[in-house]
Design a protein around this motif. Sequence first.
Motif, PDB file in Angstrom:
ATOM      1  N   ASN A 103       0.859  -1.348  -0.062  1.00 20.18           N
ATOM      2  CA  ASN A 103       0.134  -0.113  -0.157  1.00 20.18           C
ATOM      3  C   ASN A 103       0.929   1.186   0.186  1.00 20.18           C
ATOM      4  OD1 ASN A 103      -2.204  -1.508  -0.056  1.00 20.18           O
ATOM      5  ND2 ASN A 103      -2.292  -1.685   2.333  1.00 20.18           N
ATOM      6  N   MET A 232     -10.934   3.029  -0.721  1.00 24.00           N
ATOM      7  CA  MET A 232      -9.622   2.769  -0.169  1.00 24.00           C
ATOM      8  C   MET A 232      -9.151   4.325   0.277  1.00 24.00           C
ATOM      9  SD  MET A 232      -5.979   1.658  -1.237  1.00 24.00           S
ATOM     10  CE  MET A 232      -5.714   3.159  -2.342  1.00 24.00           C
ATOM     11  N   ASP A 235     -11.449   5.094   3.074  1.00 23.13           N
ATOM     12  CA  ASP A 235     -10.668   4.441   4.302  1.00 23.13           C
ATOM     13  C   ASP A 235      -9.514   5.243   4.778  1.00 23.13           C
ATOM     14  OD1 ASP A 235     -10.068   1.566   5.767  1.00 23.13           O
ATOM     15  OD2 ASP A 235      -8.133   2.440   5.457  1.00 23.13           O
ATOM     16  N   ARG A 236      -8.804   5.992   4.048  1.00 21.87           N
ATOM     17  CA  ARG A 236      -7.666   6.935   4.698  1.00 21.87           C
ATOM     18  C   ARG A 236      -8.109   8.053   5.233  1.00 21.87           C
ATOM     19  NH1 ARG A 236      -3.706   4.500   5.784  1.00 21.87           N
ATOM     20  NH2 ARG A 236      -2.868   6.508   6.019  1.00 21.87           N
TER      21      ARG A 236
END
Length: 259
Positions: A103, A232, A235-236
């Motif tokens: 990631n 995603m 999500d951050r």
Amino acid sequence: MLFTLKKVIGGMMLPLPLLLLLMALALLMLWLTRFQKTAKTVMTAAWLMLLLLSLQPVADGLLRPIEDKYPTWQGKKKVDYIVVLGGGYTWDPNWAPSSNLINNSLPRLNEGIRLWLANPGSKMIFTGAPAKTNPVSTAEAGARVAESLGVPRSAIITLDSPKDTEEEAAAVKQAIGNAPFLLVTSASHLPRAMIFFEHAGLHPLPAPANQLAVDAPLNPWERAIPSPVWLMHSDRVGYETLGRLWQWLKGSSGEPGQE
């Protein structure tokens, strides 16, 4: 124990697991209770939230204000150290070295090497403790990948004990004192990291990497179709929001240099 508990609870409060839990609760209510209207409301709200957070305009609209706090480092000031904060990793010696950085870790390392090349004679510092089941630390994994890309081991320092950003700041302070350095981490993580490093009495130069919120043109379908890529990004936002809440609870909630 506290560190593990923090990670587990924090992980369950991120968008995907939290919304899946709400959907599971709604299903249980639909099948096992008489609260049918409430269950339908919870399921609809959770589904709609998952949809919205998986769309590029929503996800990047939430992420962009966090990432835009510091611009990409283009400065000419000479530094002695490039500090690259640890992130996701594993270590499989049969893989290509860079495949072990997961990631956010590989973009951080790439930016760190770019800055190291721009500062001849400087040293790269990698931080991060080993995962419980991995004999190779986060810092050592970064160092090995950097070596594979041409950085000599003599130009690398590893700090293998820190488990989180606050501990990384303390370890860097102990290792280099007040020497000038660039702080390389994900653009979304950098505002929170700067607070920890400033509160440790350091004066890092912010060097964001791994920017995710897209400003450049996209194909219309990329903006309209839900995608795990955009989820995603949401999500951050959730991760950093929870991180700032934890800073506030610990008493380090202000901007760098403030109590």
